[in-house]
Design an enzyme around this catalytic site. Structure first.
Site, short mmCIF file in Angstrom:
data_model
loop_
_atom_site.label_atom_id
_atom_site.label_comp_id
_atom_site.label_asym_id
_atom_site.label_seq_id
_atom_site.Cartn_x
_atom_site.Cartn_y
_atom_site.Cartn_z
N LYS A 87 53.65 54.03 35.59
CA LYS A 87 52.33 54.63 35.80
C LYS A 87 52.49 56.13 35.66
O LYS A 87 53.60 56.67 35.83
CB LYS A 87 51.86 54.29 37.23
N GLY A 186 30.70 45.73 43.96
CA GLY A 186 31.00 46.66 42.87
C GLY A 186 30.63 46.07 41.51
O GLY A 186 31.19 45.06 41.09
N GLY A 188 30.80 47.68 38.42
CA GLY A 188 31.26 48.58 37.37
C GLY A 188 31.61 47.76 36.15
O GLY A 188 31.04 46.69 35.90
N VAL A 190 34.23 45.87 35.38
CA VAL A 190 34.70 44.50 35.61
C VAL A 190 33.65 43.66 36.33
O VAL A 190 33.36 42.52 35.94
CB VAL A 190 36.01 44.49 36.44
P1 NAD Z 1 34.37 51.01 37.84
O1 NAD Z 1 34.65 52.37 38.33
O2 NAD Z 1 33.77 50.80 36.49
O3 NAD Z 1 33.41 50.24 38.89
C1 NAD Z 1 33.54 50.31 40.28
C2 NAD Z 1 32.13 50.11 40.85
O4 NAD Z 1 32.25 49.94 42.27
C3 NAD Z 1 31.21 51.30 40.60
O5 NAD Z 1 30.01 50.85 39.99
C4 NAD Z 1 30.94 51.84 42.01
O6 NAD Z 1 29.64 52.37 42.17
C5 NAD Z 1 31.14 50.59 42.85
N1 NAD Z 1 31.43 50.84 44.26
C6 NAD Z 1 32.24 51.76 44.81
N2 NAD Z 1 32.27 51.63 46.15
C7 NAD Z 1 31.45 50.59 46.46
C8 NAD Z 1 31.07 49.94 47.67
N3 NAD Z 1 31.55 50.35 48.86
N4 NAD Z 1 30.21 48.91 47.62
C9 NAD Z 1 29.74 48.48 46.43
N5 NAD Z 1 30.07 49.04 45.24
C10 NAD Z 1 30.91 50.09 45.26
O7 NAD Z 1 35.74 50.21 37.97
P2 NAD Z 1 36.19 48.89 37.19
O8 NAD Z 1 36.91 49.26 35.94
O9 NAD Z 1 35.06 47.92 37.15
O10 NAD Z 1 37.31 48.33 38.18
C11 NAD Z 1 36.97 47.76 39.44
C12 NAD Z 1 38.22 47.61 40.28
O11 NAD Z 1 39.14 46.75 39.62
C13 NAD Z 1 38.97 48.93 40.51
O12 NAD Z 1 39.56 48.89 41.79
C14 NAD Z 1 40.07 48.91 39.46
O13 NAD Z 1 41.21 49.65 39.86
C15 NAD Z 1 40.38 47.42 39.39
N6 NAD Z 1 40.92 46.98 38.10
C16 NAD Z 1 40.22 47.22 36.97
C17 NAD Z 1 40.73 46.79 35.74
C18 NAD Z 1 39.97 47.00 34.46
O14 NAD Z 1 40.29 46.34 33.45
N7 NAD Z 1 38.95 47.85 34.43
C19 NAD Z 1 41.97 46.11 35.70
C20 NAD Z 1 42.66 45.86 36.90
C21 NAD Z 1 42.12 46.31 38.10
#
Ligand code: NAD
Length: 361
Positions: A87, A186, A188, A190
């Site tokens: 990382k 959340g 976002g 994913v």
């Molecule tokens: P993202 O930043 O696109 O989405 C996160 C969402 O969570 C945002 O819309 C935010 O507003 C929301 N959020 C934050 N706090 C909140 C709460 N208390 N209640 C409700 N919603 C809340 O992130 P992502 O890429 O969708 O990833 C989501 C999680 O999965 C992260 O922890 C990331 O590290 C993990 N992850 C992502 C991937 C990937 O492929 N993107 C891979 C492995 C792990």
């Protein structure tokens, strides 16, 4: 990323956690200050995201990069990839600073000095555009806007979570999503894909996010019920999918849970991995370890880098279901599902290393 102050003796900590290499870099011209940590290359070169974050001090950054790179080793090993764990972090001088092309290119040059031992990708604070800029200076970055480099890993991560959920359902004697209620914290990248995939499979959805537009989109397209961010962890559901931030499950939130299964994409959801895993187990909640079920995006990017075809990658992501089942089966001999997942990762690294030694003769 961690609020407490960490004072680390880096070499001691590397020795304790088994890190191979940690490199610091300062680029005078652009102001880039970055660290790349390679935890393990026992199974192969190591892919891991580049995190841009404003840390309170250098120790916080070192703590974060050591912890995250170690986690990538276990994730890649459980995913069955011939990949190690690494990382990197970029230390921002102030919160929320936008990433520039110059800094991204400087980071690309830093990554290139690893000649592929470390392969960068997106993480918190790194956009597809920033990734494209890093790619101007090195071949050893995946993701970005171009499909050739794997593009957005989120749909693959969401699909992996679906396989993790299928294993969890099988483990508790159920076999389909139709008629089940899944709560998603959340929406976002994913969480939104996950909502779509679950809706296609007939699940009832309850969702929450701070962003009204994201919530409205999923409510409209997936017929989801919306609750507030304060309520989502305590709603009655069959599966709770944390897809926001880490450390959301602690003594208080676990006491309020009304779910049978926890299975989602967010990394490090347990605030205290040992104690909270025990609390979940005592409460009878099945916890599908995050680093096992959220590996779909890593499999897609790392697999492409290793030369697998898209069909092969889909099959590897589907294998998350069997891996999650294996973890549940191993849990009898281990205290929690998290301990079992770690044991599986270590076993795969030992087997992989042994296989390499056989091949070398
Ligand atoms: P993202 O930043 O696109 O989405 C996160 C969402 O969570 C945002 O819309 C935010 O507003 C929301 N959020 C934050 N706090 C909140 C709460 N208390 N209640 C409700 N919603 C809340 O992130 P992502 O890429 O969708 O990833 C989501 C999680 O999965 C992260 O922890 C990331 O590290 C993990 N992850 C992502 C991937 C990937 O492929 N993107 C891979 C492995 C792990």
């Amino acid at each position: 990323m961690n609020e407490s102050t960490h004072t680390l003796n880096t070499i001691e900590e590397m020795t304790r956690c088994g890190h191979e290499r940690v490199c610091f870099h300062v680029d005078e011209e652009t102001g880039l200050r970055a660290i790349i940590a390679v935890h393990s290359t026992k199974l192969g070169n190591a892919l891991g995201g580049v995190r841009r974050w404003h840390y309170a001090n250098e120790h916080e950054a070192i703590y974060d990069v050591l912890r995250l790179s170690e986690g990538m080793t276990w994730k890649a090993a459980c995913a069955g990839l011939a990949m190690g764990g690494a990382k990197s972090v970029i230390m921002l001088p102030e919160k929320g600073l936008a990433g520039t092309r110059e800094v991204a290119r400087a980071m690309g040059r830093f990554i290139d000095t690893f000649s592929g031992t470390y392969i960068g990708a997106e993480d918190v604070g790194v956009s597809p555009q920033f990734t494209d800029w890093m790619l101007e200076q090195t071949d050893h970055v995946m993701g970005g806007t171009g499909e050739g480099q794997g593009g957005d890993p989120s749909p693959h991560t969401a699909m992996g979570v679906i396989y993790g959920m299928q294993a969890s359902l099988r483990h508790v004697g159920r076999d389909q999503f139709a008629g089940l209620t899944v709560a998603i914290q959340g929406l976002g990248s994913v969480g939104t894909y996950l909502a779509e995939f679950l809706n296609e499979r007939g699940a009832e959805l309850i969702v929450a996010d701070h962003h009204d537009d994201k919530v409205k989109h999923v409510a409209d397209t997936c017929n989801a019920r919306v609750v507030s961010c304060d309520e989502i962890l305590g709603v009655k559901c069959d599966i709770l999918a944390p897809c926001a931030l880490g450390a959301i499950l602690d003594e208080k939130s676990i006491a309020n849970l009304k779910t049978d299964i926890i299975c989602g994409a967010a990394n490090n959801v347990l605030k205290d991995p040992e104690a909270d895993a025990r609390r979940l187990s005592d409460k009878g909640v099945l916890y599908a370890p995050d680093f096992v079920v959220n590996a779909g995006g890593l499999i897609h990017l790392a697999g492409l880098y290793l030369g697998y075809t898209l069909d092969q990658l889909q099959a590897m992501i589907a294998r998350i279901e069997e891996t999650t089942m294996t973890v549940f089966e191993m849990t009898g001999a281990h205290e929690t599902t998290g301990h079992a997942a770690l044991a599986l990762a270590k076993q795969r690294i030992e087997e992989g290393t042994a296989q390499e030694q056989v091949n070398a003769h």
